[in-house]
Design a protein around this motif. Structure first.
Motif, PDB file in Angstrom:
ATOM      1  N   GLY A 139     -32.690   9.917  26.969  1.00  0.00           N
ATOM      2  CA  GLY A 139     -33.209  10.075  25.626  1.00  0.00           C
ATOM      3  C   GLY A 139     -32.185   9.814  24.533  1.00  0.00           C
ATOM      4  O   GLY A 139     -32.544   9.609  23.389  1.00  0.00           O
ATOM      5  N   VAL A 140     -30.901   9.837  24.898  1.00  0.00           N
ATOM      6  CA  VAL A 140     -29.862   9.635  23.891  1.00  0.00           C
ATOM      7  C   VAL A 140     -29.445   8.168  23.906  1.00  0.00           C
ATOM      8  O   VAL A 140     -29.186   7.600  24.966  1.00  0.00           O
ATOM      9  N   LEU A 147     -20.117   7.196  20.921  1.00  0.00           N
ATOM     10  CA  LEU A 147     -19.376   8.082  20.011  1.00  0.00           C
ATOM     11  C   LEU A 147     -18.736   9.233  20.780  1.00  0.00           C
ATOM     12  O   LEU A 147     -17.586   9.599  20.538  1.00  0.00           O
ATOM     13  N   TRP A 149     -17.918   9.315  24.032  1.00  0.00           N
ATOM     14  CA  TRP A 149     -16.855   8.868  24.936  1.00  0.00           C
ATOM     15  C   TRP A 149     -15.622   8.401  24.187  1.00  0.00           C
ATOM     16  O   TRP A 149     -14.513   8.479  24.690  1.00  0.00           O
ATOM     17  N   ASN A 151     -14.345   9.869  21.746  1.00  0.00           N
ATOM     18  CA  ASN A 151     -13.549  11.078  21.567  1.00  0.00           C
ATOM     19  C   ASN A 151     -12.756  11.427  22.809  1.00  0.00           C
ATOM     20  O   ASN A 151     -11.769  12.142  22.742  1.00  0.00           O
ATOM     21  N   VAL A 152     -13.197  10.956  23.968  1.00  0.00           N
ATOM     22  CA  VAL A 152     -12.538  11.322  25.216  1.00  0.00           C
ATOM     23  C   VAL A 152     -11.481  10.297  25.617  1.00  0.00           C
ATOM     24  O   VAL A 152     -10.324  10.645  25.867  1.00  0.00           O
ATOM     25  N   VAL A 153     -11.855   9.020  25.681  1.00  0.00           N
ATOM     26  CA  VAL A 153     -10.900   8.017  26.158  1.00  0.00           C
ATOM     27  C   VAL A 153     -10.363   7.122  25.045  1.00  0.00           C
ATOM     28  O   VAL A 153      -9.627   6.181  25.314  1.00  0.00           O
ATOM     29  N   PHE A 158     -13.367   0.533  27.224  1.00  0.00           N
ATOM     30  CA  PHE A 158     -13.539   1.526  28.289  1.00  0.00           C
ATOM     31  C   PHE A 158     -14.596   2.555  27.881  1.00  0.00           C
ATOM     32  O   PHE A 158     -15.482   2.913  28.669  1.00  0.00           O
TER      33      PHE A 158
ATOM     34  N   ARG B  55      -5.936   7.000  32.668  1.00  0.00           N
ATOM     35  CA  ARG B  55      -6.241   7.570  31.364  1.00  0.00           C
ATOM     36  C   ARG B  55      -7.515   8.403  31.453  1.00  0.00           C
ATOM     37  O   ARG B  55      -7.628   9.468  30.852  1.00  0.00           O
ATOM     38  N   PHE B  56      -8.451   7.890  32.259  1.00  0.00           N
ATOM     39  CA  PHE B  56      -9.707   8.617  32.428  1.00  0.00           C
ATOM     40  C   PHE B  56      -9.443   9.993  33.027  1.00  0.00           C
ATOM     41  O   PHE B  56      -9.929  11.007  32.532  1.00  0.00           O
ATOM     42  N   ASN B  59      -7.615  12.259  30.648  1.00  0.00           N
ATOM     43  CA  ASN B  59      -8.410  12.711  29.508  1.00  0.00           C
ATOM     44  C   ASN B  59      -9.665  13.457  29.901  1.00  0.00           C
ATOM     45  O   ASN B  59     -10.389  13.923  29.039  1.00  0.00           O
ATOM     46  N   ARG B  62     -10.271  16.605  28.362  1.00  0.00           N
ATOM     47  CA  ARG B  62     -10.749  16.515  26.995  1.00  0.00           C
ATOM     48  C   ARG B  62     -12.267  16.410  26.949  1.00  0.00           C
ATOM     49  O   ARG B  62     -12.901  16.916  26.031  1.00  0.00           O
ATOM     50  N   PHE B  63     -12.809  15.708  27.965  1.00  0.00           N
ATOM     51  CA  PHE B  63     -14.267  15.584  28.020  1.00  0.00           C
ATOM     52  C   PHE B  63     -14.900  16.958  28.228  1.00  0.00           C
ATOM     53  O   PHE B  63     -15.828  17.339  27.522  1.00  0.00           O
ATOM     54  N   TYR B  66     -14.620  18.894  25.194  1.00  0.00           N
ATOM     55  CA  TYR B  66     -15.566  18.419  24.191  1.00  0.00           C
ATOM     56  C   TYR B  66     -16.940  19.013  24.460  1.00  0.00           C
ATOM     57  O   TYR B  66     -17.586  19.535  23.552  1.00  0.00           O
ATOM     58  N   LEU B 250     -25.674  12.610  12.032  1.00  0.00           N
ATOM     59  CA  LEU B 250     -25.046  12.699  13.344  1.00  0.00           C
ATOM     60  C   LEU B 250     -23.658  12.065  13.306  1.00  0.00           C
ATOM     61  O   LEU B 250     -22.670  12.645  13.779  1.00  0.00           O
ATOM     62  N   LEU B 251     -23.576  10.873  12.718  1.00  0.00           N
ATOM     63  CA  LEU B 251     -22.290  10.174  12.655  1.00  0.00           C
ATOM     64  C   LEU B 251     -21.272  11.017  11.903  1.00  0.00           C
ATOM     65  O   LEU B 251     -20.118  11.154  12.317  1.00  0.00           O
ATOM     66  N   VAL B 254     -20.093  13.904  14.022  1.00  0.00           N
ATOM     67  CA  VAL B 254     -19.179  13.479  15.081  1.00  0.00           C
ATOM     68  C   VAL B 254     -17.811  13.140  14.502  1.00  0.00           C
ATOM     69  O   VAL B 254     -16.773  13.567  15.015  1.00  0.00           O
ATOM     70  N   ARG B 255     -17.809  12.395  13.403  1.00  0.00           N
ATOM     71  CA  ARG B 255     -16.553  11.950  12.811  1.00  0.00           C
ATOM     72  C   ARG B 255     -15.719  13.116  12.287  1.00  0.00           C
ATOM     73  O   ARG B 255     -14.505  13.085  12.296  1.00  0.00           O
ATOM     74  N   PHE B 257     -15.861  16.193  13.483  1.00  0.00           N
ATOM     75  CA  PHE B 257     -15.672  17.177  14.556  1.00  0.00           C
ATOM     76  C   PHE B 257     -16.374  18.508  14.275  1.00  0.00           C
ATOM     77  O   PHE B 257     -15.842  19.561  14.550  1.00  0.00           O
ATOM     78  N   LEU B 266     -28.280  16.695  18.272  1.00  0.00           N
ATOM     79  CA  LEU B 266     -28.657  16.036  19.523  1.00  0.00           C
ATOM     80  C   LEU B 266     -29.849  16.730  20.165  1.00  0.00           C
ATOM     81  O   LEU B 266     -30.788  16.071  20.635  1.00  0.00           O
ATOM     82  N   ILE B 270     -33.323  14.949  21.006  1.00  0.00           N
ATOM     83  CA  ILE B 270     -33.856  14.860  22.373  1.00  0.00           C
ATOM     84  C   ILE B 270     -35.241  15.491  22.441  1.00  0.00           C
ATOM     85  O   ILE B 270     -36.169  14.937  23.045  1.00  0.00           O
TER      86      ILE B 270
END
Lengths: 289, 294
Positions: A139-140, A147, A149, A151-153, A158, B55-56, B59, B62-63, B66, B250-251, B254-255, B257, B266, B270
């Protein structure tokens, strides 16, 4: 023939009406319903037009502006050879995002698809939960996932790959589970009756049936993802979208036109290749229903 | 076991077994070749796409952070107030969401109306002129292939910021997508009514109105509803480029934080998308059922 059927019918019009009253009777109820639905549709449209400040003046001046932009787009050119190379690299990034994103999504969704299929794992509650979970991913929009991801990588392709994979994971999970549910049970029973384990049943009874369907769906998504990957750069997740965004913002219309042409050609090539591959695999070129 | 089971002569058996082994080996070679090509493609794409598992992995915390930050502080004792705090902006977000739905609706209706007019010109069974067919089809293809966001970006420059360029962008893309689907529906109709009506001397428009439209209308409506579903999703991101709707909020969240704002918006998106999906599914089933009755 001296008199056409049309003339004969017109001459006997009154007679026809009296002999077939039901065909000629006006359908008042049907008409009223149609009118009400149409009025509703148009009314909502008008309301929206008012709310969003649509006006003929604005539409006219905008269209005039668009016409000038189109004039400025000719002839499309990348500017310089160096820029062309940069654009080509960005296009390669776009393809990489679409390819790896689709592949990753398919690999992750394969086991989940089996879990979400009613005929593999029974249990209504479990089934409902996993389906709704997949719906959240689906749905997203992929731009929103990008946006997250980023923030993560960090910025770059990537993040685009991961976003594409996340968004498609939901779609593939649903499609795969449906393909598995639609599969014929008899081959599985046959394997079991020959002494195969349940795993054998899946490998030799189920997989050969669903693999072509899944491959075809993956290819179909690869096509549609090539389109999405061209714009994922708008939010900074790599690919040709970033350049397109920049060139539109700086009014470099010739380069915009060139980039759009590059996208159109790439999409056409991918569509062609994928349609041929699909045809080779399952003997038909249409997307699976 | 059944004693009637016969055994092939050894020579015959050896020949068949060899043929079987050769066939399997050929298939294996093919599969291996396919996997090798796939591996090369994956490696090349990973290089271009700057895939970096290190890197994944580095990080990934961080995910999880988040995601954890997205979860609002909800407590059982104080659930009502916490929810109110989480959805503090629900009034303005709700309005933006309704605007998003309106953008999707207007874009779908305008695009469907355009597609309705053009689809008959793109159907090989109604139009004999190859030039008209070619021109309509290429035009529809262009509208469909250029992504909505690109149209929105250009329209924002031409028409100014706001939902209007969003509506137009959705409409143009819908025109392309639905035009193709509609044309496919029209090409699959039963041609007998068309022959019947044109035999009475009706004009081309008359033929389309009385022989084609009654056959295709339920299908058209079903396609348009499906498209509306898709357009709601894309209208939700139109705000990213300044073309109206919830995307803007939304933007920004996100920008900047504002984590819990992001998750609140979100969740609202949804829920809305799921509700629309359910509603259109019910409507589409009724439409198709209704057409089946007639």
């Amino acid at each position: 023939m001296t008199r056409s059927l049309r003339e004969a019918a017109l001459a006997d019009r009154a007679g026809l009406i009296t002999r077939h009253p039901r065909v000629f009777a006006a359908d008042h109820r049907g008409r009223a319903l149609t009118l009400v639905i149409l009025a509703g549709l148009v009314g909502l449209m008008l309301f929206g037009g008012l709310r969003f400040d649509f006006s003929l003046a604005r539409l006219g001046s905008g269209l005039a502006q668009l016409a000038t932009f189109v004039g400025l787009m000719l002839p499309p050119t990348p500017g310089s050879l160096a820029r062309f190379v940069v654009y080509l690299h960005a296009l390669a990034e776009t393809l990489a995002i679409a390819f790896l994103g689709t592949l990753t999504a398919a690999l992750v969704a394969l086991p989940v698809g089996f879990l979400a299929a009613k005929n593999v794992v029974p249990g209504r509650l479990f089934h409902f939960g996993i389906r709704r979970g997949l719906d959240v991913f689906r749905g997203v929009d992929v731009l929103i996932w990008a946006l997250v991801w980023i923030n993560v990588v960090g910025l770059g392709p990537f993040a685009g790959i991961l976003a594409m994979a996340t968004a498609d994971f939901g779609a593939f999970g649903k499609l795969f589970s449906e393909a598995i549910e639609a599969a014929d049970r008899k081959p599985v029973e046959g394997v079991a009756s020959a002494g195969g384990s349940p795993l054998h049943g899946v490998r030799f009874g189920l997989l050969p049936q669903v693999l072509p369907v899944m491959a075809s769906q993956i290819l179909y998504y690869l096509e549609s993802n090539t389109r999405s990957a061209t714009i994922i750069g708008v939010v900074g997740a790599g690919g040709i979208g970033l350049h397109l965004y920049e060139q539109i913002r700086t009014f470099e219309w010739q380069q915009v036109a060139f980039l759009v042409l590059m996208i159109l050609v790439t999409v056409a090539v991918i569509d062609f290749v994928s349609a041929r591959l699909r045809f080779l695999m399952i003997g038909r070129a249409e997307p699976p229903a | 076991m059944a004693p009637a089971l016969t055994r092939l002569p050894d020579a015959e058996l050896a020949r068949l077994a060899a043929a079987y082994r050769a066939a399997v080996a050929a298939r294996r070679r093919q599969t291996l070749l396919f996997l090798a090509v796939l591996a090369v493609l994956v490696l090349a794409a990973a290089r271009v796409g700057e895939v970096d598992p290190a890197r994944f992995a580095a990080n990934l915390p961080r995910f999880t952070h988040y995601i954890r930050d997205l979860v609002p502080p909800l407590t059982w004792a104080n659930l009502g107030a916490d929810l109110a705090e989480w959805f503090w902006g629900w009034k303005s977000w709700g309005r933006q969401l309704l605007d998003t739905l309106l953008i999707a609706y207007m874009g779908t209706l305008a695009g469907a109306a355009g597609a309705f007019c053009l689809a008959f010109l793109a159907s090989a069974n109604l139009v004999r002129s190859r030039a008209v067919l070619f021109a309509t089809r290429r035009f529809l293809e262009f509208c469909r292939t250029v992504p909505e966001i690109v149209f929105a970006l250009v329209f924002v420059v031409a028409f100014g910021l706001g939902p209007m360029p969003g509506v137009l962008a959705v409409a143009v893309h819908t025109l392309g997508a639905l035009g193709k689907l509609f044309a496919e529906v029209v090409e699959n109709i039963d041609m007998k009514p068309v022959e019947g009506v044109s035999a009475t001397g009706a004009t081309w428009v008359g033929t389309v109105r009385f022989a084609v439209v009654p056959q295709v209308l339920p299908n058209f409506a079903s396609c348009a509803l499906l498209r509306f579903e898709i357009n709601v999703r894309s209208a939700a991101v139109m705000g990213f480029v300044g073309a109206g709707g919830i995307g803007q909020d939304l933007l920004e969240a996100v920008r900047k934080f504002y984590y819990t704002d992001v998750s609140a918006i979100l969740v609202m998106i949804i829920l809305t998308v799921s509700a629309i999906d359910l509603a259109t599914e019910v409507l589409r089933h009724r439409l198709i059922g209704w057409s089946g009755e007639r």
